[in-house]
Every structure is written in structure tokens, then in C-alpha cells.
Design a protein around this motif. Structure first.
Motif, PDB file in Angstrom:
ATOM      1  N   THR A  32      43.788  42.816  36.352  1.00 17.85           N
ATOM      2  CA  THR A  32      44.220  43.377  37.642  1.00 17.85           C
ATOM      3  C   THR A  32      43.709  42.576  38.841  1.00 17.85           C
ATOM      4  O   THR A  32      44.154  42.824  39.970  1.00 17.85           O
ATOM      5  CB  THR A  32      43.730  44.837  37.777  1.00 17.85           C
ATOM      6  N   VAL A  33      42.803  41.657  38.607  1.00 14.03           N
ATOM      7  CA  VAL A  33      42.245  40.870  39.712  1.00 14.03           C
ATOM      8  C   VAL A  33      43.315  40.065  40.451  1.00 14.03           C
ATOM      9  O   VAL A  33      43.327  40.041  41.696  1.00 14.03           O
ATOM     10  CB  VAL A  33      41.120  39.948  39.196  1.00 14.03           C
ATOM     11  N   PRO A  34      44.256  39.380  39.739  1.00 14.05           N
ATOM     12  CA  PRO A  34      45.274  38.616  40.484  1.00 14.05           C
ATOM     13  C   PRO A  34      46.122  39.462  41.427  1.00 14.05           C
ATOM     14  O   PRO A  34      46.569  38.956  42.462  1.00 14.05           O
ATOM     15  CB  PRO A  34      46.146  38.016  39.354  1.00 14.05           C
ATOM     16  N   LEU A  35      46.349  40.740  41.099  1.00 16.33           N
ATOM     17  CA  LEU A  35      47.139  41.590  41.993  1.00 16.33           C
ATOM     18  C   LEU A  35      46.461  41.744  43.352  1.00 16.33           C
ATOM     19  O   LEU A  35      47.099  41.617  44.406  1.00 16.33           O
ATOM     20  CB  LEU A  35      47.352  42.970  41.352  1.00 16.33           C
ATOM     21  N   ALA A  64      40.577  33.493  37.628  1.00 15.46           N
ATOM     22  CA  ALA A  64      40.940  34.753  36.966  1.00 15.46           C
ATOM     23  C   ALA A  64      41.963  34.519  35.859  1.00 15.46           C
ATOM     24  O   ALA A  64      41.882  35.121  34.777  1.00 15.46           O
ATOM     25  CB  ALA A  64      41.496  35.739  37.992  1.00 15.46           C
ATOM     26  N   ILE A  65      42.919  33.623  36.114  1.00 11.96           N
ATOM     27  CA  ILE A  65      43.925  33.312  35.100  1.00 11.96           C
ATOM     28  C   ILE A  65      43.280  32.650  33.885  1.00 11.96           C
ATOM     29  O   ILE A  65      43.570  32.994  32.726  1.00 11.96           O
ATOM     30  CB  ILE A  65      45.021  32.404  35.691  1.00 11.96           C
ATOM     31  N   LEU A  66      42.377  31.671  34.136  1.00 12.56           N
ATOM     32  CA  LEU A  66      41.702  30.984  33.032  1.00 12.56           C
ATOM     33  C   LEU A  66      40.847  31.963  32.213  1.00 12.56           C
ATOM     34  O   LEU A  66      40.839  31.911  30.973  1.00 12.56           O
ATOM     35  CB  LEU A  66      40.831  29.852  33.573  1.00 12.56           C
ATOM     36  N   ALA A  67      40.139  32.861  32.898  1.00  8.96           N
ATOM     37  CA  ALA A  67      39.317  33.855  32.192  1.00  8.96           C
ATOM     38  C   ALA A  67      40.193  34.791  31.365  1.00  8.96           C
ATOM     39  O   ALA A  67      39.870  35.117  30.216  1.00  8.96           O
ATOM     40  CB  ALA A  67      38.502  34.659  33.209  1.00  8.96           C
ATOM     41  N   GLN A  68      41.315  35.212  31.930  1.00  6.50           N
ATOM     42  CA  GLN A  68      42.218  36.117  31.225  1.00  6.50           C
ATOM     43  C   GLN A  68      42.782  35.462  29.970  1.00  6.50           C
ATOM     44  O   GLN A  68      42.805  36.067  28.884  1.00  6.50           O
ATOM     45  CB  GLN A  68      43.358  36.532  32.157  1.00  6.50           C
ATOM     46  N   GLN A  69      43.232  34.221  30.091  1.00  5.42           N
ATOM     47  CA  GLN A  69      43.822  33.541  28.938  1.00  5.42           C
ATOM     48  C   GLN A  69      42.780  33.214  27.866  1.00  5.42           C
ATOM     49  O   GLN A  69      43.076  33.254  26.665  1.00  5.42           O
ATOM     50  CB  GLN A  69      44.533  32.260  29.389  1.00  5.42           C
ATOM     51  N   LEU A 145      47.216  51.535  32.755  1.00  5.70           N
ATOM     52  CA  LEU A 145      46.437  52.491  33.538  1.00  5.70           C
ATOM     53  C   LEU A 145      45.741  51.825  34.722  1.00  5.70           C
ATOM     54  O   LEU A 145      45.750  52.352  35.846  1.00  5.70           O
ATOM     55  CB  LEU A 145      45.403  53.179  32.638  1.00  5.70           C
ATOM     56  N   PHE A 146      45.129  50.661  34.481  1.00  6.78           N
ATOM     57  CA  PHE A 146      44.447  49.961  35.564  1.00  6.78           C
ATOM     58  C   PHE A 146      45.436  49.517  36.639  1.00  6.78           C
ATOM     59  O   PHE A 146      45.166  49.638  37.842  1.00  6.78           O
ATOM     60  CB  PHE A 146      43.692  48.745  35.012  1.00  6.78           C
ATOM     61  N   THR A 147      46.601  49.002  36.193  1.00  3.20           N
ATOM     62  CA  THR A 147      47.596  48.531  37.164  1.00  3.20           C
ATOM     63  C   THR A 147      48.166  49.688  37.977  1.00  3.20           C
ATOM     64  O   THR A 147      48.285  49.607  39.205  1.00  3.20           O
ATOM     65  CB  THR A 147      48.733  47.787  36.439  1.00  3.20           C
ATOM     66  N   PHE A 148      48.510  50.791  37.289  1.00  4.52           N
ATOM     67  CA  PHE A 148      49.017  51.953  38.003  1.00  4.52           C
ATOM     68  C   PHE A 148      47.959  52.524  38.949  1.00  4.52           C
ATOM     69  O   PHE A 148      48.275  52.982  40.055  1.00  4.52           O
ATOM     70  CB  PHE A 148      49.474  53.027  37.019  1.00  4.52           C
ATOM     71  N   GLY A 149      46.714  52.517  38.497  1.00  2.00           N
ATOM     72  CA  GLY A 149      45.637  53.012  39.359  1.00  2.00           C
ATOM     73  C   GLY A 149      45.512  52.194  40.627  1.00  2.00           C
ATOM     74  O   GLY A 149      45.342  52.747  41.724  1.00  2.00           O
ATOM     75  N   TYR A 150      45.610  50.873  40.465  1.00  4.87           N
ATOM     76  CA  TYR A 150      45.526  50.011  41.650  1.00  4.87           C
ATOM     77  C   TYR A 150      46.729  50.229  42.564  1.00  4.87           C
ATOM     78  O   TYR A 150      46.581  50.317  43.792  1.00  4.87           O
ATOM     79  CB  TYR A 150      45.438  48.543  41.232  1.00  4.87           C
TER      80      TYR A 150
END
Length: 314
Positions: A32-35, A64-69, A145-150
């Protein structure tokens, strides 16, 4: 073997599943960080025309993208290890039903066609679900859930509308999946009979008509499954396409009325698209879980000698 597949999953892969849960717990919030970074880049950096801040936010976005991947790579590697380990255990369980004298202990796997089907496709199907059983609902459900919460924190009105788009999908899938489960169980039984008849035909050099009949039945069952499966896929793709459209129309109306910012609309379009893929995977997981439980019960009953009686010699 436990009666329910999740009991078996915990029995044979508890340590691996715990590791997957830990990786998932880190991966979900990172997604959710990139959002939030997108919103800050549009609102703050572009709004203030601050190039330095834009570059710093861009660097954080890349990190954030590198950490996610990287976390996804580790998670997929863990899944693969669990799948192959359980596949090996299931195949050894089939072979372990043979006594030292080469005869089966309970007659459950004395049919070569059934044994081959179990050792080949059925073991891999069950093990494949074991690898996804914890990680998929945890990662995909947590991401939703995290995305909807944000999104609800940014603007609860648009977030509520986006939630209403996907809610009917679950109930439709649940109803259709019950029919698919019955067809999948019937198909698994027919494939086992095909294996038995194939061995029998090679020995007797006759019985082709029965074999061809079973092949036709398997074909018909599979086509019925395809019609229901792809209808659900069609519905899911339609909802995925409708999401951004509704957000653009309703969110655009809010922007025109001065009730929200353009950056909020940008974040919602990106957020709905980020929800679409996890939602599809979660729906596919539900369908896979239902079929996996059906195949697991058939597998377990066969090892116990309850699914099919030993074939009589002709």
C-alpha cells in the motif's frame, strides 16, 4: 490422513506455513506504500513544483517496488518448496500401501490405473493447493483490506461504492462452484476408470468400446466445468473493467462539484486496479479450495480402501 484438507496441511507443512505467514505480514503493508506516495507526488511535489521532493518520493517509490518484488520472490519460493515436499509425501503414501511381499495391504490401490492417476495428477493438484492454502488468502485478502482501508481514509464515499461493485460476485461464485465441485468429483472418478481400462485393454487386447465411452464421459464433464468456470471468469473481468469506469464517473462528479481533489481520483483509479487482481485471485482460490477438498477426500478414501472396491478379475 485427517478428514479435512486444512488438518492435513497443518500436519505436514506447519513450519513452512508459519514462514509464509511472516513473509505475508511484511508484504501486505508494503504493497500500500506506493498508493500514498502517488498521492503525495501529485498533491505536494507537483502542487508546490518541488523537483527535489519529487525525486525523493520517486526514489522511495522505487525502493517500495523493489522491496515488494523481493518479498514476493521469497514467498513464491517458499510455496514451491511446500508444494514439492507435499507431492513427495503423497506419492510415498501411495507406494507405502504396498506390503513387503509386493501385495497391497488393504486393496485400496491394487488398481494400477487408479494408482497412476493418484501418483501423477491428483498428488500434484492437492499439493499445489497446500502451497497456496495460507499464503493466497492471507496476501490477497490482506491486500484488499489494506487498500480499501486506505481508500476509505482518503474518501469513504468512493471507497464504499467500489466495495459494492465486487460484493455480488462472491455470492454468484459460491452458487456456481457447488455445481463445479460435483462435476470435478465425477471427472476424477472417470479418469481413474480410464486408467484402469487402459491397463485392462493392453492386457486383454479388447474392450475398446468401454474405454472410448469413458473418454467421452470425461470430455462431457470437462466441457460442463469449462462452461461454468469461464462464465465466472467473464463476470470477474466485467467487474474489473467496471471499477475504474464507475470511479471516474462518480469521482469526476465530486471533482467538478469541488468535493474532492484530482489527486484523490488518481489514487482511487490506481487503488481499484490494485484491488481487481487480488480479488480475482481470491475468488479463484475459493474455487480451487472447493475442488481440492473434493479431490483430497477421494484420495484419502482410496488409501483407506473406501472409495472403490478392488476390481474383480475377469
Amino acid at each position: 490422513m485427517p478428514a479435512f484438507i486444512y488438518g492435513y496441511i497443518w500436519k505436514v507443512s506447519a513450519r513452512g506455513q508459519i514462514l509464509i505467514c511472516l513473509l505475508s505480514a511484511v508484504l501486505i503493508p508494503v504493497g500500500t506504500v506506493p498508493l500514498d506516495l502517488q498521492r503525495r507526488m501529485v498533491d505536494t511535489a507537483l502542487g508546490d513544483k518541488n523537483l527535489t521532493l519529487l525525486l525523493w518520493l520517486g526514489a522511495l517509490y522505487l525502493a517500495a517496488i523493489l522491496a515488494q518484488q523481493s518479498l514476493k520472490y521469497a514467498l513464491n519460493l517458499g510455496r514451491g518448496w511446500i508444494v514439492e515436499d507435499v507431492t513427495r509425501l503423497l506419492r510415498r503414501a501411495i507406494h507405502g500401501r504396498d506390503g513387503k511381499d509386493g501385495k497391497t495391504r488393504n486393496g485400496a490401490t491394487d488398481d494400477p490405473g487408479t494408482a497412476v492417476s493418484m501418483a501423477a495428477s491428483e498428488s500434484e493438484d492437492i499439493a499445489g493447493f497446500v502451497g497456496d492454502s495460507i499464503s493466497v488468502p492471507l496476501v490477497q485478502g490482506g491486500t484488499i483490506l489494506f487498500t480499501f482501508g486506505y481508500l476509505a481514509w482518503v474518501d469513504w464515499r468512493i471507497a464504499s461504492l467500489a466495495a459494492l461493485i465486487y460484493t455480488p460476485h462472491y455470492f454468484i461464485v459460491r452458487a456456481v462452484q457447488q455445481a463445479i465441485n460435483r462435476l470435478a468429483r465425477g471427472h476424477a472418478k472417470v479418469v481413474r476408470r480410464i486408467g484402469h481400462e487402459l491397463v485392462a485393454v493392453n492386457k486383454r487386447r479388447h474392450g475398446t468400446r468401454r474405454f472410448n465411452g469413458l473418454v467421452d464421459v470425461a470430455y462431457a464433464l470437462r466441457m460442463k466445468i469449462y462452461r461454468r468456470k469461464f462464465a465466472l471468469t467473464y463476470l470477474g473481468n466485467f467487474l474489473d473493467a467496471m471499477g475504474p469506469l464507475i470511479v471516474l464517473v462518480v469521482g469526476g462528479w465530486f471533482v467538478i462539484q469541488g468535493q474532492t481533489e484530482v489527486s484523490t481520483l488518481v489514487v482511487f483509479i490506481s487503488g481499484v486496479q490494485r484491488i481487481a487482481d487480488p480479488w480475482d485471485q481470491l475468488i479463484n482460490f475459493y474455487r480451487t479450495a472447493q475442488i481440492a477438498q473434493t479431490k483430497y477426500l477421494l484420495f484419502m478414501q482410496t488409501l483407506d480402501g473406501d472409495a472403490f472396491p478392488p476390481h474383480r478379475k475377469r
